[in-house]
Design a protein around this motif. Structure first.
Motif, short mmCIF file in Angstrom:
data_model
loop_
_atom_site.label_atom_id
_atom_site.label_comp_id
_atom_site.label_asym_id
_atom_site.label_seq_id
_atom_site.Cartn_x
_atom_site.Cartn_y
_atom_site.Cartn_z
N LEU A 46 0.86 -1.19 0.00
CA LEU A 46 0.00 0.00 0.00
C LEU A 46 0.90 1.24 0.00
O LEU A 46 1.25 1.75 1.06
CB LEU A 46 -0.92 0.01 1.24
CG LEU A 46 -1.86 -1.18 1.43
CD1 LEU A 46 -2.67 -1.01 2.72
CD2 LEU A 46 -2.79 -1.34 0.23
N PRO A 47 1.31 1.72 -1.18
CA PRO A 47 2.24 2.85 -1.23
C PRO A 47 1.63 4.17 -0.80
O PRO A 47 2.36 5.12 -0.52
CB PRO A 47 2.66 2.90 -2.71
CG PRO A 47 1.51 2.29 -3.44
CD PRO A 47 0.98 1.22 -2.52
N ALA A 48 0.29 4.26 -0.75
CA ALA A 48 -0.32 5.51 -0.29
C ALA A 48 -1.59 5.22 0.51
O ALA A 48 -2.41 4.39 0.13
CB ALA A 48 -0.66 6.41 -1.47
N ILE A 49 -1.69 5.92 1.63
CA ILE A 49 -2.94 5.98 2.39
C ILE A 49 -3.29 7.46 2.46
O ILE A 49 -2.51 8.27 2.98
CB ILE A 49 -2.76 5.36 3.80
CG1 ILE A 49 -2.45 3.86 3.66
CG2 ILE A 49 -4.02 5.59 4.64
CD1 ILE A 49 -2.06 3.18 4.97
N LEU A 50 -4.43 7.82 1.88
CA LEU A 50 -4.79 9.24 1.78
C LEU A 50 -5.33 9.77 3.10
O LEU A 50 -5.79 9.00 3.96
CB LEU A 50 -5.84 9.44 0.68
CG LEU A 50 -5.31 9.51 -0.76
CD1 LEU A 50 -4.71 8.19 -1.21
CD2 LEU A 50 -6.43 9.94 -1.71
N ALA A 51 -5.32 11.08 3.25
CA ALA A 51 -5.84 11.72 4.46
C ALA A 51 -7.26 11.24 4.72
O ALA A 51 -8.09 11.19 3.81
CB ALA A 51 -5.82 13.24 4.29
N ARG A 52 -7.53 10.87 5.96
CA ARG A 52 -8.84 10.32 6.30
C ARG A 52 -9.93 11.37 6.16
O ARG A 52 -9.77 12.51 6.59
CB ARG A 52 -8.81 9.78 7.74
CG ARG A 52 -10.16 9.39 8.28
CD ARG A 52 -10.17 8.06 9.01
NE ARG A 52 -9.37 8.03 10.20
CZ ARG A 52 -9.20 6.91 10.92
NH1 ARG A 52 -9.79 5.77 10.57
NH2 ARG A 52 -8.45 6.92 11.98
N ALA A 53 -11.05 10.98 5.59
CA ALA A 53 -12.24 11.84 5.55
C ALA A 53 -12.99 11.61 6.88
O ALA A 53 -12.40 11.16 7.85
CB ALA A 53 -13.10 11.46 4.36
N ASP A 54 -14.27 11.90 6.91
CA ASP A 54 -15.07 11.69 8.12
C ASP A 54 -14.97 10.22 8.54
O ASP A 54 -15.26 9.33 7.76
CB ASP A 54 -16.52 12.08 7.81
CG ASP A 54 -17.36 12.26 9.05
OD1 ASP A 54 -17.00 11.67 10.10
OD2 ASP A 54 -18.37 12.97 8.97
N TYR A 55 -14.55 9.97 9.78
CA TYR A 55 -14.36 8.58 10.25
C TYR A 55 -15.67 7.95 10.71
O TYR A 55 -15.75 6.73 10.87
CB TYR A 55 -13.39 8.54 11.44
CG TYR A 55 -14.04 9.08 12.70
CD1 TYR A 55 -14.04 10.44 12.99
CD2 TYR A 55 -14.73 8.22 13.56
CE1 TYR A 55 -14.69 10.93 14.11
CE2 TYR A 55 -15.38 8.71 14.69
CZ TYR A 55 -15.36 10.07 14.96
OH TYR A 55 -16.01 10.54 16.06
N ALA A 56 -16.68 8.77 10.97
CA ALA A 56 -17.82 8.32 11.78
C ALA A 56 -18.86 7.54 10.98
O ALA A 56 -19.00 7.70 9.77
CB ALA A 56 -18.50 9.53 12.43
N ASP A 57 -19.62 6.70 11.68
CA ASP A 57 -20.82 6.11 11.11
C ASP A 57 -21.94 7.15 11.15
O ASP A 57 -21.92 8.08 11.97
CB ASP A 57 -21.25 4.89 11.92
CG ASP A 57 -20.58 3.60 11.46
OD1 ASP A 57 -20.06 3.57 10.33
OD2 ASP A 57 -20.60 2.62 12.23
N ALA A 58 -22.92 6.96 10.27
CA ALA A 58 -24.06 7.86 10.20
C ALA A 58 -25.34 7.11 10.57
O ALA A 58 -25.55 5.98 10.12
CB ALA A 58 -24.20 8.41 8.79
N PHE A 59 -26.17 7.75 11.37
CA PHE A 59 -27.52 7.25 11.64
C PHE A 59 -28.44 7.86 10.59
O PHE A 59 -28.47 9.08 10.42
CB PHE A 59 -27.96 7.67 13.04
CG PHE A 59 -29.34 7.22 13.41
CD1 PHE A 59 -29.55 5.99 14.02
CD2 PHE A 59 -30.44 8.04 13.15
CE1 PHE A 59 -30.83 5.57 14.36
CE2 PHE A 59 -31.73 7.62 13.48
CZ PHE A 59 -31.92 6.39 14.09
N ILE A 60 -29.15 7.00 9.87
CA ILE A 60 -29.99 7.47 8.76
C ILE A 60 -31.41 6.97 8.95
O ILE A 60 -31.62 5.76 9.16
CB ILE A 60 -29.43 6.98 7.42
CG1 ILE A 60 -27.96 7.39 7.28
CG2 ILE A 60 -30.23 7.53 6.25
CD1 ILE A 60 -27.21 6.49 6.36
N SER A 61 -32.34 7.89 8.91
CA SER A 61 -33.74 7.52 9.10
C SER A 61 -34.59 8.62 8.51
O SER A 61 -34.17 9.78 8.44
CB SER A 61 -34.03 7.38 10.60
OG SER A 61 -35.42 7.23 10.83
N ASN A 62 -35.79 8.28 8.08
CA ASN A 62 -36.69 9.33 7.60
C ASN A 62 -37.60 9.84 8.71
O ASN A 62 -38.34 10.79 8.50
CB ASN A 62 -37.52 8.80 6.42
CG ASN A 62 -36.63 8.53 5.22
OD1 ASN A 62 -35.75 9.33 4.90
ND2 ASN A 62 -36.81 7.38 4.57
#
Ligand SMILES: NCc1[nH]cc(CCC(=O)O)c1CC(=O)O
Length: 306
Positions: free
Chosen positions: A94-110
């Motif tokens: 793995l020659p590159a690991i990019l900067a992490r975006a949002d690490y979190a899980d999302a709660f999704i509901s209507n």
């Protein structure tokens, strides 16, 4: 002569977005570099009717891409690092690991804002053992139902009324322009993501120094340090996608802090541990947190599955 780099990618909208993102960043870093995407279907994408565990695990999402690199049909592949097995196939790096975006899980509901607002026995969709284990630990009354397919498929099943809520990664939703679907972010340390969630990695053959050198321009040292701790913990727990392991590391200056959790998707038992150590020893910190989890009985959850 201008240089050409071919990126093997899965065909899901998220995989294509991530590969285009890497292609754009590589073009910025190396003006004149010509990049082509090589979209491919993998066994992991094709077999939707059986659980991943039953057909061989997450490595199935990588295999065809690795074969293409071995045959010289592609130079590198782009992955969500959380889907990359703890032990890479021999001959790959793995020659590159990019900067992490949002690490979190999302709660999704209507209809509901977060887990606490769900009514008794509400139906929540997720096929992730890690998410199931944390849901069970918080709310033993919930009915957990399987939910597979790409991000858009999962949202369509929620909208069709099959579930009261679902859990997905914030990063995937944000990349697809679906941020508006996030009702709440499920934050550490109360709720932990998958090891390396939110981080994109580039894989290439370990004997391909030219490709590795091009890709290394995108490597983000702090993210690599954090995900090395998370993945070392998972590895020390015999981690794979079949076991409910969660982990999240953060860097504050030269100090690295890691939170880990092992749970049971069936009965809501869960153990947690955290520790901190020097930023230059992420593997040791991962092993330390894994040992603290095992000392609390994590082996009881892991043993029947390993
Ligand atoms: N398991 C599939 C997967 N792999 C990576 C992401 C999201 C992007 C990321 O975590 O980097 C997702 C979707 C999800 O879990 O909701």
């Amino acid at each position: 002569m201008s240089q050409i780099l071919r990126i093997a990618t899965r065909k899901s909208p998220l995989a294509l977005w991530q590969s285009e993102h890497v292609a754009a960043a590589l073009r910025d870093a190396h003006p004149g570099l010509h990049i082509e995407l090589v979209p491919m279907s993998t066994r992991g994408d094709e077999v939707l009717d059986r659980s991943l565990a039953a057909i061989g695990g997450k490595g199935l999402f990588l295999k065809e891409l690795e074969i293409a690199m071995q045959r010289g049909e592609a130079d590198c592949a782009v992955h969500s690092l959380k889907d990359v097995p703890m032990e890479l196939e021999p001959g790959f790096a793995l020659p590159a690991i990019l900067a992490r975006a949002d690490y979190a899980d999302a709660f999704i509901s209507n209809r509901f804002d977060d887990i606490a607002s769900l009514p008794e026995e509400a139906v929540v969709g997720t096929s992730s053992l890690r998410r199931q284990a944390q849901l069970r630990a918080l709310r033993p009354d919930l009915q957990l139902r399987d939910l597979r397919g790409n991000v858009n498929t999962r949202l369509a099943k929620l909208d069709a009324g099959d579930y009261d809520a679902i859990v997905l990664a914030c990063a995937g939703l944000q990349r697809l322009g679906l941020d508006a679907r996030i009702r709440s972010r499920m934050q550490a340390p109360d709720w932990l993501p998958a090891p390396a969630q939110g981080a994109i990695a580039i894989e290439c053959r370990d004997d391909d120094a030219a490709t590795a050198a091009l890709c290394a321009a995108l490597d983000h040292a702090d993210t690599r340090t954090c995900v090395e701790a998370e993945r070392a913990m998972n590895r020390a727990l015999h981690g794979s996608c079949h076991v409910p392991v969660a982990g999240f590391a953060t860097l504050e200056g030269a100090r690295l802090r890691l939170h880990g959790l092992v749970g049971s998707a069936s009965d809501g038992r869960a153990v947690r541990a955290h520790a901190e150590g020097p930023a230059d020893a992420p593997e040791a910190l991962g092993v330390e947190v894994a040992q603290a989890l095992l000392a609390q009985g994590a082996g009881d959850f892991l043993a029947p599955l390993s």
